[in-house]
Design a protein around this motif. Structure first.
Motif, PDB file in Angstrom:
ATOM      1  N   ALA A   1       0.958  -0.891  -0.249  1.00 19.79           N
ATOM      2  CA  ALA A   1      -0.101  -0.307   0.319  1.00 19.79           C
ATOM      3  C   ALA A   1       0.702   1.436   0.020  1.00 19.79           C
ATOM      4  O   ALA A   1       0.388   1.874  -0.407  1.00 19.79           O
ATOM      5  CB  ALA A   1      -1.175  -0.004   1.280  1.00 19.79           C
ATOM      6  N   GLU A   2       1.918   1.182   0.338  1.00 16.26           N
ATOM      7  CA  GLU A   2       3.129   2.947   0.347  1.00 16.26           C
ATOM      8  C   GLU A   2       3.195   3.564  -0.270  1.00 16.26           C
ATOM      9  O   GLU A   2       2.976   2.494  -1.949  1.00 16.26           O
ATOM     10  CB  GLU A   2       4.268   2.408   1.382  1.00 16.26           C
ATOM     11  CG  GLU A   2       5.238   3.626   1.507  1.00 16.26           C
ATOM     12  CD  GLU A   2       4.422   4.711   1.653  1.00 16.26           C
ATOM     13  OE1 GLU A   2       4.181   5.880   1.871  1.00 16.26           O
ATOM     14  OE2 GLU A   2       4.177   4.472   2.955  1.00 16.26           O
ATOM     15  N   GLY A   3       2.598   4.457  -1.191  1.00 20.77           N
ATOM     16  CA  GLY A   3       2.641   5.331  -2.168  1.00 20.77           C
ATOM     17  C   GLY A   3       1.505   5.036  -3.152  1.00 20.77           C
ATOM     18  O   GLY A   3       1.641   5.456  -4.419  1.00 20.77           O
ATOM     19  N   GLY A   4       0.682   3.701  -2.432  1.00 18.13           N
ATOM     20  CA  GLY A   4      -0.450   3.357  -3.529  1.00 18.13           C
ATOM     21  C   GLY A   4      -0.375   2.224  -3.591  1.00 18.13           C
ATOM     22  O   GLY A   4      -0.667   1.187  -3.638  1.00 18.13           O
ATOM     23  N   PRO A   5       0.818   1.672  -5.217  1.00 18.26           N
ATOM     24  CA  PRO A   5       1.305   0.346  -5.261  1.00 18.26           C
ATOM     25  C   PRO A   5       1.479  -1.277  -4.487  1.00 18.26           C
ATOM     26  O   PRO A   5       1.920  -1.842  -4.425  1.00 18.26           O
ATOM     27  CB  PRO A   5       0.935   0.104  -6.225  1.00 18.26           C
ATOM     28  CG  PRO A   5       2.530   2.138  -6.619  1.00 18.26           C
ATOM     29  CD  PRO A   5       1.519   2.382  -5.466  1.00 18.26           C
ATOM     30  N   GLY A   6       2.465  -0.213  -2.976  1.00 13.55           N
ATOM     31  CA  GLY A   6       3.799  -0.695  -2.375  1.00 13.55           C
ATOM     32  C   GLY A   6       4.913  -0.995  -2.932  1.00 13.55           C
ATOM     33  O   GLY A   6       4.843  -0.239  -3.998  1.00 13.55           O
TER      34      GLY A   6
END
Length: 379
Positions: free
Chosen positions: A188-193
């Motif tokens: 999940a970090e930043g959107g996609p991980g």
């Protein structure tokens, strides 16, 4: 970014990666004797200790050195190494930078060596600070906040203490909190991980995630996958897997992640045993680099020892890496060179030379060597 865009980006990244060394190179790799490895590990450790009579601060960099030194102590039983580590910990009263209220993973890295020292000479005061710090994250200070580990390095600094305290206290709250923090970083970090879903390699932080708008690239336009960043991730998985029972929740995922990482790394290892500072662009600062190479060797050697990957295919990868480190980076007097200094990308702390070193690089070398030594015949 939607999932389709991410997969397209991952496929393009896979196509950009260089090819693996030839099978004939693996066939020529000689497995060293354990005493040969121990000799060079002692030489490097003794040089560092001899030139650093003051053991240093308790930040992540020096703590990583002591993690490696304690691994060497476990292998050799050398009392001097234990005494040096104990003196360091006592000089900081077994405390953490930022105190027990810190949530920063870098500040929690010292807890790894405090736990090592507790394991040798149990005393509750040795782990009181790290335990209270993690307890606060689990149950007191915003226990539902799971986005603290926004950079890949954080996994190495903090995953192992969470796992070890959870096992020590038989309290799944620690290992479940660990997993939630890990899952956010990965997916999940930043959107996609930060983990590329196709390759199994990790971006250092969201600024480098290939396919995101404005992602940082190399001068030639290729992605930036920092070798030490992936080395930190490898080390995190190794130490966490060593701490957890084999049937614990999430162990299967941690194993799979490590296997995918070392498999991807094996494909792009240089012929001299090193990995480039940018795993996606061999022309981006193309010289040897010790810290990323050592951590990737550590992950590979552990994966072989644990039976996660094939002995015949992957042991030569770890051996080549250690041979490159000992013949190219280790000086005759034990100074360890070609260590990229503190940073967050291939460009950081350049140039990297025969005469550049750092405590965390020495620690990584000791971790890699001790892990490989356990696979080798005694003499």
């Amino acid at each position: 970014m939607n999932r389709r865009q991410l997969l397209v980006s991952s496929a393009a990244l896979a196509a950009a990666l260089p090819l693996a060394p030839s099978a004939s190179a693996a066939a020529r790799t000689r497995l060293p004797r354990r005493d040969e490895i121990v000799s060079v590990l002692r030489r490097v450790a003794d040089h560092w200790i001899g030139t650093h009579t003051a053991p240093g601060d308790n930040g992540w960099a020096r703590a990583t050195f002591f993690s490696g030194l304690m691994a060497l102590h476990r292998l050799t039983g050398e009392a001097r190494y234990l005494a040096y580590a104990r003196g360091w910990a006592e000089s900081h009263s077994y405390g953490l930078i930022g105190g027990v209220t810190t949530r920063h993973a870098d500040n929690q890295c010292a807890g790894q060596t405090y736990l090592d020292l507790y394991g040798v000479e149990p005393d509750p005061q040795k782990i009181a600070a790290i335990e209270e710090c993690l307890h606060r994250m689990v149950a007191v200070d915003r226990p539902d906040k799971d986005d603290d580990w926004w950079w890949a390095d954080a996994l190495h600094m903090a995953m192992p203490p969470f796992a070890r305290i959870g096992v020590l206290r038989n309290d799944a709250a620690y290992t479940e909190k660990l997993y939630r923090l890990y899952d956010h970083t990965k997916r999940a970090e930043g959107g996609p991980g930060l983990c590329d879903p196709a390759l199994g390699l990790w971006f250092r932080d969201k600024r480098f995630v290939s396919g995101l708008p404005g992602a940082i690239t190399s001068p030639s336009g290729k992605p930036v996958i920092w070798s030490r960043g992936d080395g930190w991730v490898a080390g995190a998985h190794v130490k966490t897997l060593k701490a957890l029972p084999p049937d614990a929740p999430h162990v299967a995922e941690y194993r799979e992640a490590l296997v995918r990482l070392v498999t991807a790394a094996a494909r792009i290892q240089r012929a001299d045993g090193f990995w480039n500072v940018n795993l996606a662009d061999p022309g981006h600062f193309p010289g040897p680099e010790t810290s990323g190479t050592a951590f990737l060797a550590y992950g590979t050697a552990y994966a072989v020892r644990a039976g996660l990957v094939g002995h015949g295919a992957f042991l030569p990868v770890a051996v080549r890496a250690l041979q490159g480190l000992t013949t190219t980076a280790a000086h005759p007097d034990g100074f360890l060179g070609y260590v990229q200094g503190v940073g967050d990308r291939p460009d950081s702390s350049q140039p990297v030379t025969y005469d550049t070193t750092a405590d965390f690089g020495v620690g990584a070398f000791l971790l890699a060597g001790t892990e490989l030594a356990a696979l080798c015949r005694p003499s």
